[in-house]
Design a protein around this motif. Structure first.
Motif, short mmCIF file in Angstrom:
data_model
loop_
_atom_site.label_atom_id
_atom_site.label_comp_id
_atom_site.label_asym_id
_atom_site.label_seq_id
_atom_site.Cartn_x
_atom_site.Cartn_y
_atom_site.Cartn_z
N ASP A 236 1.75 1.74 9.07
CA ASP A 236 1.30 0.41 9.03
C ASP A 236 -0.18 0.39 8.26
OD1 ASP A 236 3.56 -0.49 10.13
OD2 ASP A 236 2.54 -0.55 12.13
N ARG A 237 -0.85 1.35 8.55
CA ARG A 237 -2.26 1.33 7.84
C ARG A 237 -2.03 1.51 6.31
NH1 ARG A 237 -5.42 5.22 5.57
NH2 ARG A 237 -7.81 4.62 5.63
N GLN A 238 -1.19 2.25 5.83
CA GLN A 238 -0.95 2.68 4.37
C GLN A 238 -0.39 1.20 3.87
OE1 GLN A 238 -2.24 5.28 2.89
NE2 GLN A 238 -2.77 6.09 4.82
N ARG A 239 0.56 0.51 4.69
CA ARG A 239 0.99 -0.74 4.09
C ARG A 239 0.03 -1.87 3.98
NH1 ARG A 239 3.91 -1.46 7.85
NH2 ARG A 239 5.75 -0.80 7.20
N MET A 240 -0.95 -1.79 4.99
CA MET A 240 -2.16 -2.87 4.86
C MET A 240 -2.81 -2.58 3.77
SD MET A 240 -1.28 -4.91 7.11
CE MET A 240 -2.92 -6.05 6.73
N LEU A 241 -3.43 -1.14 3.33
CA LEU A 241 -4.21 -0.76 2.41
C LEU A 241 -3.59 -1.19 1.19
CD1 LEU A 241 -6.61 0.59 1.21
CD2 LEU A 241 -5.52 2.80 1.59
#
Length: 346
Positions: A236-241
């Motif tokens: 999820d963090r990579q998707r938001m970034l």
């Protein structure tokens, strides 16, 4: 065109997936021949081989495709064999009908291709009786189920590392391009340097596309995966970034194109342009912080290394009439880049 590059891929499949495929094929063969003796369990082995995929979700989809295609193909072949008997032209008729049936039902390639293959195998190597048809269907479901089970139980694949690597690569490439763009605003540039800057910015788009694909594959690998709870937050963090980086790519390319099209030998003498160059370097600094890759930064770790650099307001001096359009364009793109980096709505 050379034949070898067409037949070979650039990178091998993971050895673990190869071993799981082999294990699934052997296990399905043994189980099927134990439960349904008398016929070599070809359908079970084929199903197991096809079902072991890079993700559990893909394995589940392949299991459904394979089972649906085999069931339809076996039933169709059995019906045709009972009605028309056995001959070479009957096999051809079954193939043609199977292909047309897949088209009529709008089946996906996996199921549509499996129907004629199953029908051909049944008519070629089997007896077209209801008992034989049921046995082949059960055999296929066994093989598909074993293939799915092997892929779930034995280290269900998680494609998080490729997603993180692709997003980090994109962030660092954006930072490098912003740095080079800042440098170009502090000096007079040759035509070759301006072309190189634009080409570097354009290269961000394929990196963005690869990152999008990698995150999508990561999502797919976690769907139905028993290990998903341990990795969902990081993905999820990579998707938001990535969502924040996509507009940065567009704005960076826009700035590079503007500089390429409107640069002149006196542009770097504008006070505001020098300030913009400083802000671009700060934006590059902050992108590297977002990517959590301090090693890629030239600056050593300090007590303030985690503090975002985009903090000072930019005062715009009245530019030369020849430069004001370019400066206005750079300022707007820089504002949007800054908003994405600090997480503010644009």
């Amino acid at each position: 065109m050379s034949v070898v590059p067409v037949l070979r891929i650039r990178s091998r499949l993971p050895l673990l997936q190869v071993l799981k495929t082999a294990l699934a094929a052997v296990a399905s063969w043994i189980v099927a021949i134990t439960i349904i003796p008398g016929q070599l369990p070809v359908f079970a082995a084929i199903a197991a081989i096809l079902v072991v995929q890079p993700s559990v979700n893909q394995s589940f989809g392949k299991a459904l495709e394979r089972s649906l295609g085999v069931i339809t193909g076996v039933i169709l072949a059995t019906a045709i064999g009972i009605v028309f008997g056995h001959s070479a032209w009957i096999v051809l008729l079954a193939i043609v009908i199977s292909i047309l049936l897949g088209w009529v039902l709008r089946l996906g390639p996996g199921s549509a291709n499996q129907i004629p293959i199953s029908a051909m195998l049944v008519l070629s190597i089997g007896a077209t009786t209801p008992d034989y048809a049921v046995a082949r269907i059960v055999e296929t479901v066994l093989g598909a189920g074993i293939g799915l089970l092997v892929n779930v139980v034995l280290v269900a694949p998680v494609l998080l590392a490729p997603a993180k690597a692709a997003v980090t690569t994109l962030a660092l490439a954006c930072a490098d391009t912003l740095d080079h763009l800042a440098t170009s605003l502090t000096r007079a540039n040759s035509d070759a340097e301006l072309v190189a800057l634009l080409q570097e910015a354009r290269a961000l788009k394929p990196l963005r596309d690869r990152a999008i694909a990698a995150v999508k594959e990561g999502d797919d690998s976690l769907l139905l995966n028993p290990r998903r709870s341990r990795h969902r937050d990081e993905l999820d963090r990579q998707r938001m970034l990535l969502r924040r980086l996509e507009p940065v790519v567009t704005r960076t390319l826009g700035m590079a194109r503007s500089v390429h099209d409107h640069d002149d030998p006196t542009l770097h003498e504008e006070p505001t342009v020098a300030d913009i160059a400083v802000e671009l370097a700060r934006a590059a600094h902050d992108l590297r912080l977002l990517a959590n890759d301090r090693a890629a930064s030239d600056e050593p770790p300090t007590e303030t290394a985690e503090i975002p650099a985009l903090t000072a307001p930019l005062v715009i001096a009245r530019p030369h009439p020849q430069h004001w359009i370019l400066i206005g364009s750079l300022m707007e793109d820089l504002r949007r880049v800054r908003d994405e980096i600090v997480g503010e709505p644009t």
